[in-house]
Design a protein around this motif. Structure first.
Motif, PDB file in Angstrom:
ATOM      1  N   PRO A 175      -4.409 -18.451  28.013  1.00 47.60           N
ATOM      2  CA  PRO A 175      -3.084 -19.003  28.272  1.00 47.60           C
ATOM      3  C   PRO A 175      -2.290 -18.131  29.228  1.00 47.60           C
ATOM      4  O   PRO A 175      -2.705 -17.038  29.582  1.00 47.60           O
ATOM      5  N   THR A 176      -1.157 -18.611  29.638  1.00 46.29           N
ATOM      6  CA  THR A 176      -0.210 -17.796  30.418  1.00 46.29           C
ATOM      7  C   THR A 176       1.180 -18.054  29.845  1.00 46.29           C
ATOM      8  O   THR A 176       1.981 -18.765  30.431  1.00 46.29           O
ATOM      9  N   GLN A 177       1.459 -17.477  28.703  1.00 49.62           N
ATOM     10  CA  GLN A 177       2.726 -17.680  28.016  1.00 49.62           C
ATOM     11  C   GLN A 177       3.627 -16.463  28.221  1.00 49.62           C
ATOM     12  O   GLN A 177       3.169 -15.336  28.189  1.00 49.62           O
ATOM     13  N   PRO A 178       4.936 -16.668  28.448  1.00 48.32           N
ATOM     14  CA  PRO A 178       5.848 -15.532  28.562  1.00 48.32           C
ATOM     15  C   PRO A 178       5.946 -14.749  27.254  1.00 48.32           C
ATOM     16  O   PRO A 178       5.808 -15.311  26.176  1.00 48.32           O
ATOM     17  N   ILE A 179       6.185 -13.450  27.364  1.00 45.91           N
ATOM     18  CA  ILE A 179       6.241 -12.562  26.199  1.00 45.91           C
ATOM     19  C   ILE A 179       7.695 -12.237  25.872  1.00 45.91           C
ATOM     20  O   ILE A 179       8.451 -11.772  26.722  1.00 45.91           O
ATOM     21  N   ARG A 180       8.086 -12.448  24.609  1.00 42.94           N
ATOM     22  CA  ARG A 180       9.423 -12.056  24.159  1.00 42.94           C
ATOM     23  C   ARG A 180       9.348 -11.155  22.942  1.00 42.94           C
ATOM     24  O   ARG A 180       9.885 -10.063  22.946  1.00 42.94           O
ATOM     25  N   THR A 181       8.709 -11.625  21.877  1.00 49.30           N
ATOM     26  CA  THR A 181       8.575 -10.826  20.665  1.00 49.30           C
ATOM     27  C   THR A 181       7.178 -11.019  20.087  1.00 49.30           C
ATOM     28  O   THR A 181       6.500 -12.005  20.410  1.00 49.30           O
ATOM     29  N   PRO A 182       6.732 -10.129  19.199  1.00 53.08           N
ATOM     30  CA  PRO A 182       5.453 -10.361  18.526  1.00 53.08           C
ATOM     31  C   PRO A 182       5.429 -11.681  17.763  1.00 53.08           C
ATOM     32  O   PRO A 182       4.408 -12.347  17.690  1.00 53.08           O
ATOM     33  N   GLY A 183       6.585 -12.054  17.169  1.00 55.83           N
ATOM     34  CA  GLY A 183       6.643 -13.319  16.444  1.00 55.83           C
ATOM     35  C   GLY A 183       6.374 -14.506  17.344  1.00 55.83           C
ATOM     36  O   GLY A 183       5.685 -15.457  16.952  1.00 55.83           O
ATOM     37  N   ASP A 184       6.918 -14.477  18.559  1.00 53.24           N
ATOM     38  CA  ASP A 184       6.671 -15.565  19.501  1.00 53.24           C
ATOM     39  C   ASP A 184       5.196 -15.644  19.865  1.00 53.24           C
ATOM     40  O   ASP A 184       4.630 -16.737  20.018  1.00 53.24           O
ATOM     41  N   ILE A 185       4.572 -14.484  20.022  1.00 56.53           N
ATOM     42  CA  ILE A 185       3.138 -14.476  20.316  1.00 56.53           C
ATOM     43  C   ILE A 185       2.369 -15.116  19.168  1.00 56.53           C
ATOM     44  O   ILE A 185       1.520 -15.985  19.366  1.00 56.53           O
ATOM     45  N   LEU A 186       2.675 -14.684  17.947  1.00 60.57           N
ATOM     46  CA  LEU A 186       1.980 -15.216  16.775  1.00 60.57           C
ATOM     47  C   LEU A 186       2.180 -16.725  16.637  1.00 60.57           C
ATOM     48  O   LEU A 186       1.242 -17.451  16.291  1.00 60.57           O
ATOM     49  N   ALA A 187       3.391 -17.209  16.908  1.00 61.36           N
ATOM     50  CA  ALA A 187       3.676 -18.635  16.769  1.00 61.36           C
ATOM     51  C   ALA A 187       2.878 -19.474  17.755  1.00 61.36           C
ATOM     52  O   ALA A 187       2.596 -20.656  17.506  1.00 61.36           O
ATOM     53  N   ASN A 188       2.489 -18.881  18.877  1.00 57.61           N
ATOM     54  CA  ASN A 188       1.752 -19.626  19.894  1.00 57.61           C
ATOM     55  C   ASN A 188       0.247 -19.637  19.661  1.00 57.61           C
ATOM     56  O   ASN A 188      -0.468 -20.438  20.269  1.00 57.61           O
ATOM     57  N   ILE A 189      -0.254 -18.767  18.792  1.00 58.51           N
ATOM     58  CA  ILE A 189      -1.708 -18.619  18.658  1.00 58.51           C
ATOM     59  C   ILE A 189      -2.409 -19.899  18.197  1.00 58.51           C
ATOM     60  O   ILE A 189      -3.458 -20.263  18.755  1.00 58.51           O
ATOM     61  N   PRO A 190      -1.893 -20.646  17.193  1.00 66.24           N
ATOM     62  CA  PRO A 190      -2.609 -21.875  16.805  1.00 66.24           C
ATOM     63  C   PRO A 190      -2.760 -22.866  17.953  1.00 66.24           C
ATOM     64  O   PRO A 190      -3.832 -23.470  18.121  1.00 66.24           O
ATOM     65  N   GLY A 191      -1.717 -23.022  18.740  1.00 67.07           N
ATOM     66  CA  GLY A 191      -1.795 -23.946  19.867  1.00 67.07           C
ATOM     67  C   GLY A 191      -2.698 -23.454  20.975  1.00 67.07           C
ATOM     68  O   GLY A 191      -3.268 -24.246  21.728  1.00 67.07           O
ATOM     69  N   ILE A 192      -2.847 -22.136  21.102  1.00 70.14           N
ATOM     70  CA  ILE A 192      -3.719 -21.568  22.125  1.00 70.14           C
ATOM     71  C   ILE A 192      -5.184 -21.705  21.724  1.00 70.14           C
ATOM     72  O   ILE A 192      -6.029 -22.119  22.522  1.00 70.14           O
ATOM     73  N   LEU A 193      -5.493 -21.357  20.473  1.00 63.74           N
ATOM     74  CA  LEU A 193      -6.876 -21.385  20.015  1.00 63.74           C
ATOM     75  C   LEU A 193      -7.327 -22.772  19.559  1.00 63.74           C
ATOM     76  O   LEU A 193      -8.519 -23.057  19.512  1.00 63.74           O
ATOM     77  N   GLY A 194      -6.364 -23.617  19.182  1.00 67.01           N
ATOM     78  CA  GLY A 194      -6.720 -24.944  18.695  1.00 67.01           C
ATOM     79  C   GLY A 194      -6.928 -25.005  17.197  1.00 67.01           C
ATOM     80  O   GLY A 194      -7.302 -26.042  16.654  1.00 67.01           O
ATOM     81  N   PHE A 195      -6.675 -23.907  16.492  1.00 62.31           N
ATOM     82  CA  PHE A 195      -6.789 -23.876  15.036  1.00 62.31           C
ATOM     83  C   PHE A 195      -5.970 -22.711  14.500  1.00 62.31           C
ATOM     84  O   PHE A 195      -5.499 -21.856  15.258  1.00 62.31           O
ATOM     85  N   PHE A 196      -5.780 -22.680  13.181  1.00 63.96           N
ATOM     86  CA  PHE A 196      -5.024 -21.621  12.524  1.00 63.96           C
ATOM     87  C   PHE A 196      -6.017 -20.554  12.043  1.00 63.96           C
ATOM     88  O   PHE A 196      -6.667 -20.753  11.017  1.00 63.96           O
ATOM     89  N   PRO A 197      -6.137 -19.443  12.751  1.00 68.12           N
ATOM     90  CA  PRO A 197      -7.088 -18.412  12.311  1.00 68.12           C
ATOM     91  C   PRO A 197      -6.600 -17.707  11.058  1.00 68.12           C
ATOM     92  O   PRO A 197      -5.401 -17.552  10.826  1.00 68.12           O
ATOM     93  N   SER A 198      -7.536 -17.291  10.238  1.00 65.14           N
ATOM     94  CA  SER A 198      -7.235 -16.500   9.049  1.00 65.14           C
ATOM     95  C   SER A 198      -8.300 -15.427   8.909  1.00 65.14           C
ATOM     96  O   SER A 198      -9.407 -15.558   9.446  1.00 65.14           O
ATOM     97  N   GLU A 199      -7.974 -14.355   8.213  1.00 65.89           N
ATOM     98  CA  GLU A 199      -8.893 -13.230   8.041  1.00 65.89           C
ATOM     99  C   GLU A 199      -9.543 -12.881   9.379  1.00 65.89           C
ATOM    100  O   GLU A 199     -10.760 -12.821   9.518  1.00 65.89           O
ATOM    101  N   SER A 200      -8.685 -12.651  10.357  1.00 70.36           N
ATOM    102  CA  SER A 200      -9.128 -12.470  11.745  1.00 70.36           C
ATOM    103  C   SER A 200      -8.361 -11.343  12.413  1.00 70.36           C
ATOM    104  O   SER A 200      -7.274 -10.943  11.962  1.00 70.36           O
ATOM    105  N   VAL A 201      -8.937 -10.858  13.497  1.00 66.93           N
ATOM    106  CA  VAL A 201      -8.233  -9.976  14.421  1.00 66.93           C
ATOM    107  C   VAL A 201      -8.024 -10.749  15.713  1.00 66.93           C
ATOM    108  O   VAL A 201      -8.972 -11.320  16.265  1.00 66.93           O
ATOM    109  N   ILE A 202      -6.795 -10.778  16.190  1.00 70.06           N
ATOM    110  CA  ILE A 202      -6.465 -11.422  17.456  1.00 70.06           C
ATOM    111  C   ILE A 202      -6.147 -10.325  18.467  1.00 70.06           C
ATOM    112  O   ILE A 202      -5.289  -9.474  18.215  1.00 70.06           O
ATOM    113  N   LEU A 203      -6.836 -10.328  19.591  1.00 71.71           N
ATOM    114  CA  LEU A 203      -6.567  -9.389  20.664  1.00 71.71           C
ATOM    115  C   LEU A 203      -6.041 -10.153  21.873  1.00 71.71           C
ATOM    116  O   LEU A 203      -6.573 -11.213  22.226  1.00 71.71           O
ATOM    117  N   ILE A 204      -4.999  -9.610  22.484  1.00 75.95           N
ATOM    118  CA  ILE A 204      -4.321 -10.314  23.570  1.00 75.95           C
ATOM    119  C   ILE A 204      -4.135  -9.358  24.742  1.00 75.95           C
ATOM    120  O   ILE A 204      -3.632  -8.245  24.576  1.00 75.95           O
TER     121      ILE A 204
END
Length: 366
Positions: A6-35
């Motif tokens: 993706p190419t999403q603007p960065i504001r806060t960690p919360g904003d990043i986290l909120a965008n992850i399901p829409g970026i990956l296409g699913f809600f990850p759990s028990e995972s490490v996300i690297l950006i």
């Protein structure tokens, strides 16, 4: 491992986290996300995003960093999503903190959250902030995830008629479900017919002509006609004529390479058609269809399904050359450049087949 770009603007960690399901296409759990965080004209934006199972840390970290280095990362952020107790995550968190790749680059900051849901708290585990809160991340040490439903990536999902799946398994099932409209014997007969027609075309015979150049021209024209007949995935799964036409293109490297430009130029129609083929046939036809499905989705502004399609392809056929090439380019954040290269390869294939540079181009928009 899943990597999206993706190419999403960065504001806060919360904003990043909120965008992850829409970026990956699913809600990850028990995972490490690297950006990968990259400079942009408007400040900083998200580059490639990788998801790892907790058990894959630290073994897969180097592969992710190799992909990130193909871009221009300014920083690497990590997010651990787990409902385990923090002491049970110590080895994973320590691995992330201590990790450095071959060029000496590590993970600059990492946060921990129990799950991806609105109002869930996140906390900084390590990063560029001192104990007294001073430092460049002093306003990023803790917070809650804002409304996921209003994130940029979720709005894009809704605008394109889909919602993230609840799990990765639900998402990849889209590419593993078999066509329910045809039996094994029917499909085997269709496949034999497709392969024979492809061999005849390669020999310069078909479309009621024995002129090899005319055969190629009519093949390309046929691709455009078939794509114009595609209405939806479900209807295509039932349509033997459309399935056999596209399966014939995917039967040989020669026919496949001649039709790439048309397919990536019509991502919606090609996406439905190629996915239907991948769910109907097996072997090289399926793998070629999955590879070009992913390429067609990369050429689309909303290419959320490219990543999971490539993950399935690499898992099933790790030695499929085209699939591996597309996966490497996509994971490195160079998907669009790769599509351009694929179209150039298509031009070369057509020239080798006798078509000049003045051959008609696709009438579809990209």
């Amino acid at each position: 491992m899943n990597i999206s770009t993706p190419t999403q603007p960065i504001r806060t960690p919360g904003d990043i986290l909120a965008n992850i399901p829409g970026i990956l296409g699913f809600f990850p759990s028990e995972s490490v996300i690297l950006i990968s965080i990259q400079p942009s004209p408007h400040g900083f934006s998200m580059g490639p995003v990788a998801r790892l199972n907790l058990n894959d840390v630290p073994a897969a970290l180097q592969e992710v960093m190799d992909a990130f280095h193909c871009g221009n990362p300014e920083s690497i952020f990590g997010f651990v999503l787990s409902q385990r107790q923090e002491e049970d995550l110590w080895d994973i968190l320590h691995s992330l903190y201590r990790f450095q790749d071959r060029s000496g680059v590590g993970i600059d900051a990492c946060w921990l959250a129990e799950e991806l849901s609105t109002d869930t708290a996140y906390d900084l585990i390590f990063g560029h902030a001192s104990e007294d809160g001073e430092g460049p991340l002093q306003n990023w040490m803790e917070g809650t995830i804002p409304a996921i439903s209003t994130s940029h990536s979720m709005r894009e999902c809704v605008n394109n008629g889909m919602l993230p799946e609840l799990s990765r398994n639900d998402l990849v099932q889209r590419f593993k479900d078999h066509n329910p409209y045809f039996g094994k014997e029917e499909i085997s007969a269709m496949e034999r017919c497709c392969r024979e027609i492809a061999r005849q075309l390669r020999a310069g015979r078909g479309y009621q002509t024995s002129d090899p150049v005319q055969v190629v021209k009519r093949l390309i024209a046929d691709v455009r006609f078939v794509l114009s007949e595609v209405e939806s995935l479900e209807e295509t799964l039932e349509n033997e004529e459309l399935l056999c036409a596209a399966a014939m293109w995917m039967s040989t490297t020669w026919t496949r390479d001649l039709v790439i430009t048309e397919l990536v130029s019509a991502p919606r129609e090609a996406g439905d058609l190629l996915l239907a083929v991948a769910r109907t046939f097996q072997g090289s036809i399926r793998y070629n269809a999955l590879a070009l499905y992913a390429a067609s989705q990369v050429s689309h502004e909303f290419g959320i399904y490219a990543g999971p399609a490539l993950s399935v392809l690499v898992e099933e056929a790790p030695h499929h050359n085209l699939g591996r090439l597309i996966a490497q380019g996509y994971r490195s954040g160079m998907g669009r450049r790769l599509v351009t290269s694929l179209c150039h390869g298509c031009e070369l294939a057509r020239e080798a087949a006798g078509l000049g540079a003045d051959a008609p181009q696709s009438s579809f928009g990209g």
